[in-house]
Design an enzyme around this catalytic site. Structure first.
Site, PDB file in Angstrom:
ATOM      1  N   CYS B  48      34.875 -16.207  38.650  1.00  0.00           N
ATOM      2  CA  CYS B  48      35.244 -14.908  38.078  1.00  0.00           C
ATOM      3  C   CYS B  48      35.245 -15.014  36.562  1.00  0.00           C
ATOM      4  O   CYS B  48      36.060 -15.730  35.986  1.00  0.00           O
ATOM      5  CB  CYS B  48      36.611 -14.450  38.575  1.00  0.00           C
ATOM      6  SG  CYS B  48      37.161 -12.935  37.756  1.00  0.00           S
ATOM      7  N   CYS B  50      36.117 -13.079  34.252  1.00  0.00           N
ATOM      8  CA  CYS B  50      37.245 -12.527  33.495  1.00  0.00           C
ATOM      9  C   CYS B  50      38.525 -13.313  33.723  1.00  0.00           C
ATOM     10  O   CYS B  50      39.138 -13.788  32.776  1.00  0.00           O
ATOM     11  CB  CYS B  50      37.423 -11.057  33.854  1.00  0.00           C
ATOM     12  SG  CYS B  50      35.999 -10.079  33.347  1.00  0.00           S
TER      13      CYS B  50
END
Lengths: 92, 143
Positions: B48, B50
């Site tokens: 991921c 972020c």
């Protein structure tokens, strides 16, 4: 809020684990994806229903905060007409 | 299906640069976590961009602090599937999420950081919380 941009180009809540309170007796905890005309799309969603006789709602959220989200639905669209308040789990 | 190794290589290297030991097999996980003595931090890495993109630098900042766990290890969720699954058995009270961090002291999980505690936060904020945990649980066992 730190002001940190989490997912640029998406809504503020995109990718954030939220508590979605419906206008009924059901509450969902899941990762917010987007809101469309159909409703709010969540991923990896745990569900709490008042009538099932399990943990009280506050205790369910407290346990989820401590031990994490145990998903019952990989994806779920909550119809717009039953969406009540949406708040970040981490800020509950 | 695991992610393309070429995609995750920079994320692996970021951990190694911090001095974190990669655990890629069940045997490596058991060797690292099977010994309960002292303090161990397990970082469950994630692709991921972020959440993990904040968690990795957050950990890096926290590791510059004086108090830190004696052992630093990482498994890569979605990549080293068996190793990640095995590591999660050591903290099975906690729902799987990635990225996440588990801090052990003498075999007990004393601090856990879920993905939902990382989302939307910057590295400085994440580091601040980790430093507080390191001060609380690793003060007498620093390397």
């Amino acid at each position: 809020m730190s002001g940190h941009v989490f997912h640029p180009g998406h809504s503020e809540l995109h990718g954030i684990t939220v508590v979605l309170e419906t206008t009924g007796d059901v509450l969902y905890v899941g990762r917010y994806h987007e809101e469309t005309d159909r409703g709010v799309l969540l991923h990896d969603v745990a569900e709490h229903r008042k009538e099932t006789g399990g943990l009280p709602r506050e205790e369910f959220i407290a346990r989820t905060l401590k031990f994490g989200v145990r998903p019952q639905h990989q994806h779920l669209v909550v119809p717009r007409e039953v969406v009540g308040r949406i708040s970040k789990l981490a800020e509950w | 299906m695991p992610y393309d190794p070429r995609v995750v290589q920079p994320m692996r290297e970021e951990m190694v640069r911090m001095g974190v030991q990669e655990l890629k097999t069940v045997a490596e996980v058991d060797a690292a976590l099977g010994d309960p003595r002292g303090t161990t931090l397990v970082f469950v890495n994630s692709v991921c961009g972020c959440a993990a993109g904040s968690a990795r630098p957050g950990l890096s900042l926290a590791l510059q602090h004086g108090n830190r766990p004696q052992r630093l290890v990482t498994v890569f969720a979605g990549v080293d599937l068996d190793a990640a699954a095995r590591a999660r058995q050591y903290f099975s009270d906690y729902a799987p999420s990635s990225p996440s961090l588990a801090l052990f002291s003498d075999g007990e999980v004393v601090h856990f950081v879920h993905r939902h505690q990382i989302e939307g936060r910057g590295p400085q904020d994440i580091a601040k919380d980790l430093v507080a945990a390191f001060d609380k649980f690793c003060a007498t066992s620093s390397v």
